[in-house]
Motif scaffolding. Structure first.
Motif, PDB file in Angstrom:
ATOM      1  N   LYS A 126       0.975  -1.050  -0.116  1.00  0.00           N
ATOM      2  CA  LYS A 126      -0.067   0.036   0.008  1.00  0.00           C
ATOM      3  C   LYS A 126       0.999   1.419   0.208  1.00  0.00           C
ATOM      4  N   TRP A 127       0.382   2.224  -0.529  1.00  0.00           N
ATOM      5  CA  TRP A 127       1.060   3.568  -0.851  1.00  0.00           C
ATOM      6  C   TRP A 127       1.118   4.358   0.588  1.00  0.00           C
ATOM      7  N   ASP A 128       2.225   4.662   1.251  1.00  0.00           N
ATOM      8  CA  ASP A 128       2.077   5.342   2.471  1.00  0.00           C
ATOM      9  C   ASP A 128       2.426   6.832   2.041  1.00  0.00           C
ATOM     10  N   LEU A 129       1.598   7.734   2.275  1.00  0.00           N
ATOM     11  CA  LEU A 129       1.721   9.247   1.733  1.00  0.00           C
ATOM     12  C   LEU A 129       2.885   9.915   2.667  1.00  0.00           C
ATOM     13  N   GLU A 130       2.990   9.527   3.825  1.00  0.00           N
ATOM     14  CA  GLU A 130       3.840  10.139   4.692  1.00  0.00           C
ATOM     15  C   GLU A 130       5.280   9.812   4.531  1.00  0.00           C
ATOM     16  N   LYS A 131       5.416   8.516   4.231  1.00  0.00           N
ATOM     17  CA  LYS A 131       6.981   8.130   3.851  1.00  0.00           C
ATOM     18  C   LYS A 131       7.142   8.135   2.460  1.00  0.00           C
ATOM     19  N   ASN A 132       5.998   8.400   1.665  1.00  0.00           N
ATOM     20  CA  ASN A 132       6.388   8.479  -0.017  1.00  0.00           C
ATOM     21  C   ASN A 132       7.053   7.173  -0.246  1.00  0.00           C
ATOM     22  N   HIS A 133       6.629   5.902   0.184  1.00  0.00           N
ATOM     23  CA  HIS A 133       6.791   4.624  -0.322  1.00  0.00           C
ATOM     24  C   HIS A 133       5.659   3.766  -0.419  1.00  0.00           C
ATOM     25  N   PHE A 134       5.972   2.776  -1.151  1.00  0.00           N
ATOM     26  CA  PHE A 134       4.961   1.734  -0.990  1.00  0.00           C
ATOM     27  C   PHE A 134       5.552   0.682   0.110  1.00  0.00           C
ATOM     28  N   ILE A 135       4.610   0.263   1.045  1.00  0.00           N
ATOM     29  CA  ILE A 135       4.956  -0.616   2.294  1.00  0.00           C
ATOM     30  C   ILE A 135       4.101  -1.826   2.246  1.00  0.00           C
ATOM     31  N   CYS A 136       4.558  -3.053   2.569  1.00  0.00           N
ATOM     32  CA  CYS A 136       4.313  -4.247   2.826  1.00  0.00           C
ATOM     33  C   CYS A 136       3.618  -4.279   4.183  1.00  0.00           C
ATOM     34  N   PRO A 137       2.188  -4.224   4.347  1.00  0.00           N
ATOM     35  CA  PRO A 137       1.951  -4.204   6.065  1.00  0.00           C
ATOM     36  C   PRO A 137       2.240  -5.602   6.343  1.00  0.00           C
ATOM     37  N   SER A 138       2.440  -6.712   5.997  1.00  0.00           N
ATOM     38  CA  SER A 138       2.792  -7.891   6.462  1.00  0.00           C
ATOM     39  C   SER A 138       4.323  -8.275   7.059  1.00  0.00           C
ATOM     40  N   HIS A 139       5.412  -7.815   6.331  1.00  0.00           N
ATOM     41  CA  HIS A 139       6.706  -8.008   6.551  1.00  0.00           C
ATOM     42  C   HIS A 139       7.483  -6.719   6.529  1.00  0.00           C
ATOM     43  N   GLY A 140       7.090  -5.411   6.108  1.00  0.00           N
ATOM     44  CA  GLY A 140       7.923  -4.332   6.149  1.00  0.00           C
ATOM     45  C   GLY A 140       8.696  -3.892   5.137  1.00  0.00           C
ATOM     46  N   SER A 141       8.588  -4.689   3.945  1.00  0.00           N
ATOM     47  CA  SER A 141       9.405  -4.340   2.665  1.00  0.00           C
ATOM     48  C   SER A 141       8.894  -2.951   2.271  1.00  0.00           C
ATOM     49  N   GLN A 142       9.896  -2.102   2.027  1.00  0.00           N
ATOM     50  CA  GLN A 142       9.399  -0.783   1.357  1.00  0.00           C
ATOM     51  C   GLN A 142       9.956  -0.581  -0.034  1.00  0.00           C
ATOM     52  N   TYR A 143       9.229   0.010  -0.952  1.00  0.00           N
ATOM     53  CA  TYR A 143       9.529   0.150  -2.290  1.00  0.00           C
ATOM     54  C   TYR A 143       9.152   1.885  -2.555  1.00  0.00           C
ATOM     55  N   ASP A 144      10.173   2.463  -3.556  1.00  0.00           N
ATOM     56  CA  ASP A 144      10.119   3.825  -3.759  1.00  0.00           C
ATOM     57  C   ASP A 144       8.765   3.920  -4.791  1.00  0.00           C
ATOM     58  N   SER A 145       8.675   5.095  -5.470  1.00  0.00           N
ATOM     59  CA  SER A 145       7.714   5.264  -6.192  1.00  0.00           C
ATOM     60  C   SER A 145       7.724   4.624  -7.673  1.00  0.00           C
ATOM     61  N   GLN A 146       8.832   4.351  -7.844  1.00  0.00           N
ATOM     62  CA  GLN A 146       9.263   3.387  -9.097  1.00  0.00           C
ATOM     63  C   GLN A 146       9.336   2.051  -8.871  1.00  0.00           C
ATOM     64  N   GLY A 147       9.025   1.645  -7.564  1.00  0.00           N
ATOM     65  CA  GLY A 147       8.830   0.107  -7.136  1.00  0.00           C
ATOM     66  C   GLY A 147      10.159  -0.426  -7.031  1.00  0.00           C
ATOM     67  N   ARG A 148      11.270   0.295  -6.830  1.00  0.00           N
ATOM     68  CA  ARG A 148      12.465  -0.387  -6.493  1.00  0.00           C
ATOM     69  C   ARG A 148      12.607  -0.445  -4.883  1.00  0.00           C
ATOM     70  N   VAL A 149      13.214  -1.729  -4.600  1.00  0.00           N
ATOM     71  CA  VAL A 149      13.401  -1.954  -3.097  1.00  0.00           C
ATOM     72  C   VAL A 149      14.106  -0.729  -2.421  1.00  0.00           C
ATOM     73  N   VAL A 150      13.359  -0.380  -1.272  1.00  0.00           N
ATOM     74  CA  VAL A 150      14.209   0.689  -0.208  1.00  0.00           C
ATOM     75  C   VAL A 150      14.617  -0.102   1.045  1.00  0.00           C
ATOM     76  N   ARG A 151      13.830  -0.887   1.295  1.00  0.00           N
ATOM     77  CA  ARG A 151      14.277  -1.621   2.440  1.00  0.00           C
ATOM     78  C   ARG A 151      13.444  -3.113   2.499  1.00  0.00           C
ATOM     79  N   GLY A 152      14.297  -4.251   2.828  1.00  0.00           N
ATOM     80  CA  GLY A 152      13.783  -5.444   2.730  1.00  0.00           C
ATOM     81  C   GLY A 152      12.994  -5.915   4.103  1.00  0.00           C
TER      82      GLY A 152
END
Length: 69
Positions: free
Chosen positions: A13-39
């Motif tokens: 889901k897109w997190d407006l405050e963090k400006n990232h897509f975030i997986c609610p289950s395991h915490g992976s984060q992706y930037d606006s282009q879908g690149r991994v920011v955090r595993g």
């Protein structure tokens, strides 16, 4: 791009405050282009091919020829 996390298939889901897509289950984060920011995910969000034909937008189940990221 697909909203399916490449770690275990959850929907990100897109997190407006963090400006990232975030997986609610395991915490992976992706930037606006879908690149991994955090595993824990190691791969970018998959791209979806979009085709415009006869004034209709269609999503095609195949990888784009070129990854523009």
């Amino acid at each position: 791009m697909s909203p399916i996390c490449t770690h275990l298939g959850c929907t990100v889901k897109w997190d407006l405050e963090k400006n990232h897509f975030i997986c609610p289950s395991h915490g992976s984060q992706y930037d606006s282009q879908g690149r991994v920011v955090r595993g824990p995910a190691k791969r970018s969000l998959p791209l979806i091919t979009v085709v415009v034909k006869q004034n209709q937008i269609r999503l095609v189940d195949r990888k784009p020829a070129v990854d523009p990221r």
